[in-house]
Write a protein that holds these residues in place. Sequence first.
Motif, PDB file in Angstrom:
ATOM      1  N   ASP A  87       0.825  -1.221   0.000  1.00 23.63           N
ATOM      2  CA  ASP A  87       0.000   0.000   0.000  1.00 23.63           C
ATOM      3  C   ASP A  87       0.858   1.268   0.000  1.00 23.63           C
ATOM      4  O   ASP A  87       0.323   2.376  -0.071  1.00 23.63           O
ATOM      5  CB  ASP A  87      -0.901   0.051   1.252  1.00 23.63           C
ATOM      6  N   GLY A  88       2.172   1.097   0.200  1.00 22.36           N
ATOM      7  CA  GLY A  88       3.068   2.255   0.171  1.00 22.36           C
ATOM      8  C   GLY A  88       3.501   2.753   1.540  1.00 22.36           C
ATOM      9  O   GLY A  88       4.089   3.831   1.654  1.00 22.36           O
ATOM     10  N   HIS A  89       3.223   1.998   2.599  1.00 27.64           N
ATOM     11  CA  HIS A  89       3.605   2.439   3.946  1.00 27.64           C
ATOM     12  C   HIS A  89       5.017   1.960   4.304  1.00 27.64           C
ATOM     13  O   HIS A  89       5.539   1.028   3.693  1.00 27.64           O
ATOM     14  CB  HIS A  89       2.610   1.903   4.982  1.00 27.64           C
ATOM     15  N   ARG A  90       5.587   2.644   5.321  1.00 25.40           N
ATOM     16  CA  ARG A  90       6.885   2.219   5.860  1.00 25.40           C
ATOM     17  C   ARG A  90       6.590   1.365   7.094  1.00 25.40           C
ATOM     18  O   ARG A  90       5.944   1.855   8.038  1.00 25.40           O
ATOM     19  CB  ARG A  90       7.680   3.474   6.217  1.00 25.40           C
ATOM     20  N   VAL A  91       7.032   0.100   7.067  1.00 30.11           N
ATOM     21  CA  VAL A  91       6.575  -0.847   8.094  1.00 30.11           C
ATOM     22  C   VAL A  91       7.762  -1.493   8.818  1.00 30.11           C
ATOM     23  O   VAL A  91       8.645  -2.076   8.180  1.00 30.11           O
ATOM     24  CB  VAL A  91       5.707  -1.962   7.454  1.00 30.11           C
ATOM     25  N   TRP A  92       7.725  -1.383  10.156  1.00 32.30           N
ATOM     26  CA  TRP A  92       8.717  -2.058  10.992  1.00 32.30           C
ATOM     27  C   TRP A  92       8.088  -3.303  11.605  1.00 32.30           C
ATOM     28  O   TRP A  92       6.943  -3.256  12.085  1.00 32.30           O
ATOM     29  CB  TRP A  92       9.180  -1.144  12.134  1.00 32.30           C
ATOM     30  N   GLY A  93       8.817  -4.422  11.595  1.00 32.46           N
ATOM     31  CA  GLY A  93       8.349  -5.652  12.229  1.00 32.46           C
ATOM     32  C   GLY A  93       9.230  -5.943  13.434  1.00 32.46           C
ATOM     33  O   GLY A  93      10.435  -6.166  13.282  1.00 32.46           O
ATOM     34  N   LEU A  94       8.613  -5.913  14.635  1.00 32.21           N
ATOM     35  CA  LEU A  94       9.381  -6.129  15.874  1.00 32.21           C
ATOM     36  C   LEU A  94       9.173  -7.559  16.360  1.00 32.21           C
ATOM     37  O   LEU A  94       8.038  -8.021  16.484  1.00 32.21           O
ATOM     38  CB  LEU A  94       8.897  -5.128  16.932  1.00 32.21           C
ATOM     39  N   ARG A  95      10.249  -8.257  16.621  1.00 24.31           N
ATOM     40  CA  ARG A  95      10.213  -9.587  17.246  1.00 24.31           C
ATOM     41  C   ARG A  95      11.605  -9.912  17.761  1.00 24.31           C
ATOM     42  O   ARG A  95      12.572  -9.190  17.473  1.00 24.31           O
ATOM     43  CB  ARG A  95       9.720 -10.645  16.251  1.00 24.31           C
ATOM     44  N   ARG A  96      11.725 -10.996  18.501  1.00 21.09           N
ATOM     45  CA  ARG A  96      13.050 -11.342  19.035  1.00 21.09           C
ATOM     46  C   ARG A  96      13.942 -11.893  17.939  1.00 21.09           C
ATOM     47  O   ARG A  96      15.157 -11.797  18.016  1.00 21.09           O
ATOM     48  CB  ARG A  96      12.881 -12.367  20.179  1.00 21.09           C
ATOM     49  N   ARG A  97      13.332 -12.453  16.892  1.00 20.25           N
ATOM     50  CA  ARG A  97      14.128 -13.046  15.795  1.00 20.25           C
ATOM     51  C   ARG A  97      13.774 -12.371  14.468  1.00 20.25           C
ATOM     52  O   ARG A  97      13.140 -12.990  13.591  1.00 20.25           O
ATOM     53  CB  ARG A  97      13.854 -14.540  15.710  1.00 20.25           C
ATOM     54  N   PRO A  98      14.168 -11.115  14.294  1.00 21.07           N
ATOM     55  CA  PRO A  98      13.762 -10.384  13.080  1.00 21.07           C
ATOM     56  C   PRO A  98      14.379 -10.941  11.812  1.00 21.07           C
ATOM     57  O   PRO A  98      13.917 -10.642  10.707  1.00 21.07           O
ATOM     58  CB  PRO A  98      14.253  -8.952  13.349  1.00 21.07           C
ATOM     59  N   GLU A  99      15.404 -11.780  11.962  1.00 24.32           N
ATOM     60  CA  GLU A  99      16.024 -12.379  10.772  1.00 24.32           C
ATOM     61  C   GLU A  99      15.039 -13.289  10.024  1.00 24.32           C
ATOM     62  O   GLU A  99      15.266 -13.626   8.863  1.00 24.32           O
ATOM     63  CB  GLU A  99      17.304 -13.149  11.154  1.00 24.32           C
ATOM     64  N   LEU A 100      13.928 -13.638  10.676  1.00 24.07           N
ATOM     65  CA  LEU A 100      12.930 -14.483  10.016  1.00 24.07           C
ATOM     66  C   LEU A 100      11.953 -13.671   9.153  1.00 24.07           C
ATOM     67  O   LEU A 100      11.115 -14.245   8.460  1.00 24.07           O
ATOM     68  CB  LEU A 100      12.129 -15.284  11.067  1.00 24.07           C
ATOM     69  N   LEU A 101      12.056 -12.351   9.201  1.00 19.42           N
ATOM     70  CA  LEU A 101      11.111 -11.507   8.441  1.00 19.42           C
ATOM     71  C   LEU A 101      11.551 -11.363   6.988  1.00 19.42           C
ATOM     72  O   LEU A 101      12.749 -11.378   6.683  1.00 19.42           O
ATOM     73  CB  LEU A 101      11.033 -10.111   9.072  1.00 19.42           C
ATOM     74  N   PRO A 102      10.594 -11.177   6.065  1.00 21.74           N
ATOM     75  CA  PRO A 102      10.980 -10.890   4.675  1.00 21.74           C
ATOM     76  C   PRO A 102      11.693  -9.544   4.584  1.00 21.74           C
ATOM     77  O   PRO A 102      11.489  -8.662   5.424  1.00 21.74           O
ATOM     78  CB  PRO A 102       9.635 -10.854   3.926  1.00 21.74           C
ATOM     79  N   SER A 103      12.519  -9.392   3.546  1.00 25.01           N
ATOM     80  CA  SER A 103      13.417  -8.232   3.504  1.00 25.01           C
ATOM     81  C   SER A 103      12.685  -6.904   3.285  1.00 25.01           C
ATOM     82  O   SER A 103      13.234  -5.841   3.602  1.00 25.01           O
ATOM     83  CB  SER A 103      14.466  -8.430   2.409  1.00 25.01           C
TER      84      SER A 103
END
Length: 282
Positions: free
Chosen positions: A22-38
């Motif tokens: 949608d065009g937003h800037r999105v942060w994903g917080l977790r203990r293992r952020p290496e599992l998030l898509p780039s």
Amino acid sequence: MRILIAGCGDVGTRLGLQLVADGHRVWGLRRRPELLPSNLIGLAADLTDPASLVALPRDLDQVVYIAAADQSTEKAYQRAYVDGLRNLLAATTSGRLLFVSSTSVYGQDDGGWVDEESATNPASFRGHKILEAERLLSEADRYTVVVRFAGIYGPGRTRLIESVRNGEAVCWDDPPLYTNRIHVDDCAGMLRHLGQLSEPESIYLGVDHEPAPDGEVKRWLARRLRVSEPSTAADRDTSRRRMSANKRCSNRRLLATGYEFRYPDYRAGYEAVLRQRSVTRL
Ligand SMILES: NC(=O)c1ccc[n+]([C@@H]2O[C@H](COP(=O)([O-])OP(=O)(O)OC[C@H]3O[C@@H](n4cnc5c(N)ncnc54)[C@H](OP(=O)(O)O)[C@@H]3O)[C@@H](O)[C@H]2O)c1
């Protein structure tokens, strides 16, 4: 918009990817952020550790809290829902806050209808702890929205399908045990939709259109899988114990906002899950 997803797991990642598109800037917080898509901005933090939350992004427009307890214990629920949310409320001062809750806050077990105005008398420590977190929100000086999801199903969440397939499932028929559910893609779609509304209500139920008797769903799955239909549960005591989940959750308030379900009932949602499974097996 600048959006933080705290506890960015399965639902959070699906939501985050939609928000990025949608065009937003999105942060994903977790203990293992290496599992998030780039394309999500990973933030390594532990919601139960305030020191790890000191450098969160500023001037957020929206915060979505979707952390899940990693064990089914009262202590784990206290940490994931109550302690974590309290810490996040202290660490972020701006932005609408959407909190993912659960229909376990309701204790009704008579098969009747439940909506956002219904009494909340949880039957389990899970419901009590999640309700305690909801109360923290009601005391916060923020625009907050609570979303109470029923049972989430979808790709990778196939325990019910497997139990019908391998003949372990039994049907709680007498009287019918009403169950409520939502496909994981609709969880993400609904959170995205509520985040776009200018003046959402403070609580929404996140359930599809059709609360359905447990036996009806299992027999439909058996026919679809071409296996023997599960039989009616014989153990009356166990049956009585299971009745604690017997309620019909209404999505009328959500529908009034204009949200359109991708999977409006269990047939549509499970059909998609089964088709995807047969494709991935090829
Ligand atoms: N499953 C259901 O049927 C159901 C029904 C109603 C409501 N819900 C609710 O739906 C929500 C979404 O569930 P989901 O399926 O997306 O869960 P999930 O895939 O397990 O994601 C939850 C995420 O929270 C993160 N997390 C847990 N503790 C954390 C902590 N202390 N600090 C930072 N991050 C933490 C975990 O990542 P790390 O391990 O990397 O930290 C995990 O990725 C949850 O709130 C759940 O209670 C679920």
